[in-house]
Structures are given as C-alpha cells and as structure tokens.
Design a protein around this motif. Structure first.
Motif, PDB file in Angstrom:
ATOM      1  N   ARG A 256      -3.214  14.747 -11.585  1.00 60.35           N
ATOM      2  CA  ARG A 256      -4.028  14.795 -10.377  1.00 60.35           C
ATOM      3  C   ARG A 256      -4.455  13.378  -9.974  1.00 60.35           C
ATOM      4  O   ARG A 256      -4.431  13.022  -8.798  1.00 60.35           O
ATOM      5  CB  ARG A 256      -5.247  15.677 -10.614  1.00 60.35           C
ATOM      6  CG  ARG A 256      -6.054  15.917  -9.375  1.00 60.35           C
ATOM      7  CD  ARG A 256      -7.174  16.841  -9.661  1.00 60.35           C
ATOM      8  NE  ARG A 256      -7.892  16.331 -10.833  1.00 60.35           N
ATOM      9  CZ  ARG A 256      -9.146  16.610 -11.111  1.00 60.35           C
ATOM     10  NH1 ARG A 256      -9.829  17.402 -10.342  1.00 60.35           N
ATOM     11  NH2 ARG A 256      -9.728  16.111 -12.182  1.00 60.35           N
ATOM     12  N   THR A 257      -4.818  12.563 -10.941  1.00 59.39           N
ATOM     13  CA  THR A 257      -5.218  11.186 -10.674  1.00 59.39           C
ATOM     14  C   THR A 257      -4.044  10.376 -10.132  1.00 59.39           C
ATOM     15  O   THR A 257      -4.194   9.613  -9.177  1.00 59.39           O
ATOM     16  CB  THR A 257      -5.761  10.521 -11.956  1.00 59.39           C
ATOM     17  OG1 THR A 257      -6.861  11.293 -12.424  1.00 59.39           O
ATOM     18  CG2 THR A 257      -6.220   9.109 -11.690  1.00 59.39           C
ATOM     19  N   GLU A 258      -2.867  10.548 -10.724  1.00 59.92           N
ATOM     20  CA  GLU A 258      -1.678   9.827 -10.257  1.00 59.92           C
ATOM     21  C   GLU A 258      -1.317  10.241  -8.840  1.00 59.92           C
ATOM     22  O   GLU A 258      -0.925   9.406  -8.029  1.00 59.92           O
ATOM     23  CB  GLU A 258      -0.507  10.070 -11.194  1.00 59.92           C
ATOM     24  CG  GLU A 258      -0.660   9.378 -12.535  1.00 59.92           C
ATOM     25  CD  GLU A 258       0.438   9.749 -13.507  1.00 59.92           C
ATOM     26  OE1 GLU A 258       1.341  10.526 -13.130  1.00 59.92           O
ATOM     27  OE2 GLU A 258       0.389   9.267 -14.649  1.00 59.92           O
ATOM     28  N   ALA A 259      -1.452  11.505  -8.505  1.00 54.95           N
ATOM     29  CA  ALA A 259      -1.145  11.968  -7.153  1.00 54.95           C
ATOM     30  C   ALA A 259      -2.108  11.361  -6.146  1.00 54.95           C
ATOM     31  O   ALA A 259      -1.720  10.969  -5.047  1.00 54.95           O
ATOM     32  CB  ALA A 259      -1.191  13.496  -7.092  1.00 54.95           C
ATOM     33  N   ALA A 260      -3.378  11.263  -6.503  1.00 61.72           N
ATOM     34  CA  ALA A 260      -4.365  10.663  -5.603  1.00 61.72           C
ATOM     35  C   ALA A 260      -4.067   9.182  -5.393  1.00 61.72           C
ATOM     36  O   ALA A 260      -4.187   8.672  -4.282  1.00 61.72           O
ATOM     37  CB  ALA A 260      -5.772  10.848  -6.165  1.00 61.72           C
ATOM     38  N   ASP A 261      -3.646   8.483  -6.433  1.00 66.17           N
ATOM     39  CA  ASP A 261      -3.306   7.069  -6.312  1.00 66.17           C
ATOM     40  C   ASP A 261      -2.082   6.870  -5.419  1.00 66.17           C
ATOM     41  O   ASP A 261      -2.023   5.917  -4.654  1.00 66.17           O
ATOM     42  CB  ASP A 261      -3.050   6.451  -7.681  1.00 66.17           C
ATOM     43  CG  ASP A 261      -4.315   6.298  -8.503  1.00 66.17           C
ATOM     44  OD1 ASP A 261      -5.409   6.370  -7.903  1.00 66.17           O
ATOM     45  OD2 ASP A 261      -4.214   6.127  -9.726  1.00 66.17           O
ATOM     46  N   ALA A 262      -1.122   7.770  -5.515  1.00 62.47           N
ATOM     47  CA  ALA A 262       0.082   7.649  -4.695  1.00 62.47           C
ATOM     48  C   ALA A 262      -0.271   7.751  -3.216  1.00 62.47           C
ATOM     49  O   ALA A 262       0.261   7.026  -2.387  1.00 62.47           O
ATOM     50  CB  ALA A 262       1.086   8.731  -5.078  1.00 62.47           C
ATOM     51  N   GLY A 263      -1.183   8.628  -2.866  1.00 63.87           N
ATOM     52  CA  GLY A 263      -1.610   8.758  -1.482  1.00 63.87           C
ATOM     53  C   GLY A 263      -2.332   7.517  -0.992  1.00 63.87           C
ATOM     54  O   GLY A 263      -2.167   7.087   0.138  1.00 63.87           O
ATOM     55  N   MET A 264      -3.111   6.930  -1.848  1.00 67.91           N
ATOM     56  CA  MET A 264      -3.836   5.717  -1.470  1.00 67.91           C
ATOM     57  C   MET A 264      -2.862   4.573  -1.223  1.00 67.91           C
ATOM     58  O   MET A 264      -3.054   3.780  -0.317  1.00 67.91           O
ATOM     59  CB  MET A 264      -4.846   5.343  -2.548  1.00 67.91           C
ATOM     60  CG  MET A 264      -6.029   6.278  -2.624  1.00 67.91           C
ATOM     61  SD  MET A 264      -6.955   6.328  -1.100  1.00 67.91           S
ATOM     62  CE  MET A 264      -7.684   4.714  -1.123  1.00 67.91           C
ATOM     63  N   SER A 265      -1.812   4.483  -1.993  1.00 66.14           N
ATOM     64  CA  SER A 265      -0.841   3.408  -1.792  1.00 66.14           C
ATOM     65  C   SER A 265      -0.210   3.517  -0.415  1.00 66.14           C
ATOM     66  O   SER A 265      -0.048   2.523   0.283  1.00 66.14           O
ATOM     67  CB  SER A 265       0.242   3.467  -2.864  1.00 66.14           C
ATOM     68  OG  SER A 265      -0.317   3.212  -4.129  1.00 66.14           O
ATOM     69  N   THR A 266       0.135   4.731  -0.024  1.00 68.53           N
ATOM     70  CA  THR A 266       0.742   4.935   1.281  1.00 68.53           C
ATOM     71  C   THR A 266      -0.235   4.552   2.389  1.00 68.53           C
ATOM     72  O   THR A 266       0.147   3.898   3.361  1.00 68.53           O
ATOM     73  CB  THR A 266       1.165   6.412   1.437  1.00 68.53           C
ATOM     74  OG1 THR A 266       2.065   6.732   0.374  1.00 68.53           O
ATOM     75  CG2 THR A 266       1.843   6.652   2.761  1.00 68.53           C
ATOM     76  N   ALA A 267      -1.480   4.933   2.240  1.00 72.52           N
ATOM     77  CA  ALA A 267      -2.479   4.580   3.246  1.00 72.52           C
ATOM     78  C   ALA A 267      -2.680   3.067   3.303  1.00 72.52           C
ATOM     79  O   ALA A 267      -2.833   2.497   4.390  1.00 72.52           O
ATOM     80  CB  ALA A 267      -3.798   5.280   2.930  1.00 72.52           C
ATOM     81  N   GLU A 268      -2.668   2.424   2.157  1.00 78.04           N
ATOM     82  CA  GLU A 268      -2.831   0.970   2.132  1.00 78.04           C
ATOM     83  C   GLU A 268      -1.659   0.275   2.807  1.00 78.04           C
ATOM     84  O   GLU A 268      -1.846  -0.709   3.531  1.00 78.04           O
ATOM     85  CB  GLU A 268      -2.984   0.488   0.695  1.00 78.04           C
ATOM     86  CG  GLU A 268      -4.319   0.891   0.079  1.00 78.04           C
ATOM     87  CD  GLU A 268      -4.357   0.703  -1.422  1.00 78.04           C
ATOM     88  OE1 GLU A 268      -3.334   0.294  -2.004  1.00 78.04           O
ATOM     89  OE2 GLU A 268      -5.407   0.972  -2.006  1.00 78.04           O
ATOM     90  N   TYR A 269      -0.443   0.773   2.587  1.00 78.98           N
ATOM     91  CA  TYR A 269       0.717   0.202   3.265  1.00 78.98           C
ATOM     92  C   TYR A 269       0.608   0.391   4.772  1.00 78.98           C
ATOM     93  O   TYR A 269       0.946  -0.504   5.553  1.00 78.98           O
ATOM     94  CB  TYR A 269       2.021   0.827   2.776  1.00 78.98           C
ATOM     95  CG  TYR A 269       2.463   0.318   1.434  1.00 78.98           C
ATOM     96  CD1 TYR A 269       2.650  -1.042   1.211  1.00 78.98           C
ATOM     97  CD2 TYR A 269       2.706   1.195   0.380  1.00 78.98           C
ATOM     98  CE1 TYR A 269       3.054  -1.514  -0.017  1.00 78.98           C
ATOM     99  CE2 TYR A 269       3.107   0.728  -0.856  1.00 78.98           C
ATOM    100  CZ  TYR A 269       3.288  -0.622  -1.046  1.00 78.98           C
ATOM    101  OH  TYR A 269       3.691  -1.085  -2.255  1.00 78.98           O
ATOM    102  N   ALA A 270       0.134   1.550   5.204  1.00 78.01           N
ATOM    103  CA  ALA A 270      -0.009   1.815   6.641  1.00 78.01           C
ATOM    104  C   ALA A 270      -1.025   0.864   7.267  1.00 78.01           C
ATOM    105  O   ALA A 270      -0.786   0.307   8.342  1.00 78.01           O
ATOM    106  CB  ALA A 270      -0.429   3.266   6.859  1.00 78.01           C
ATOM    107  N   VAL A 271      -2.150   0.650   6.604  1.00 77.96           N
ATOM    108  CA  VAL A 271      -3.173  -0.260   7.129  1.00 77.96           C
ATOM    109  C   VAL A 271      -2.641  -1.694   7.139  1.00 77.96           C
ATOM    110  O   VAL A 271      -2.855  -2.439   8.105  1.00 77.96           O
ATOM    111  CB  VAL A 271      -4.475  -0.153   6.303  1.00 77.96           C
ATOM    112  CG1 VAL A 271      -5.446  -1.253   6.671  1.00 77.96           C
ATOM    113  CG2 VAL A 271      -5.111   1.214   6.502  1.00 77.96           C
TER     114      VAL A 271
END
Length: 61
Positions: free
Chosen positions: A12-27
């Motif tokens: 669950r923690t790894e999945a949440a981190d993966a989403g944050m990476s995508t958002a960071e790339y978008a920003v």
C-alpha cells in the motif's frame, strides 16, 4: 498472519509513492513548459531582438 499484514502495508505504501512520483513529474513538466513560454516571450520581445541584432551587427563588422 502478521507477515501478511506487513506485506499489505508495504504494498500500500509503495502504491502511494508511485502515484506521488507521477504527480511530481506532472508538476515538473508543467513548470518547465511555463518557464519555456516565459523565456520565449522575453526572447521574442522587440527590445531583446534589437539588442541581439546590434550584437550580431557589431560582431560581423
């Protein structure tokens, strides 16, 4: 049972981190595009074009 819960928490923690990476790339991409637009606006302004033309004219003399 404890191992199963620990694995689930880790996944669950790894999945949440993966989403944050995508958002960071978008920003980051959005910021880069905004900076490129601002730079284009500055470089294509009449004042900068006049200054660049003067520099090139002096260099070619």
């Amino acid at each position: 049972m404890h191992r199963l819960i620990a694995r689930f928490d880790r996944l669950r923690t790894e999945a949440a981190d993966a989403g944050m990476s995508t958002a960071e790339y978008a920003v980051g991409t959005l910021a880069a595009v905004a900076f490129a637009g601002l730079l284009l606006k500055v470089v294509t302004s009449e004042q900068v074009q006049t200054a660049l033309t003067a520099i090139i004219d002096r260099a070619l003399r």
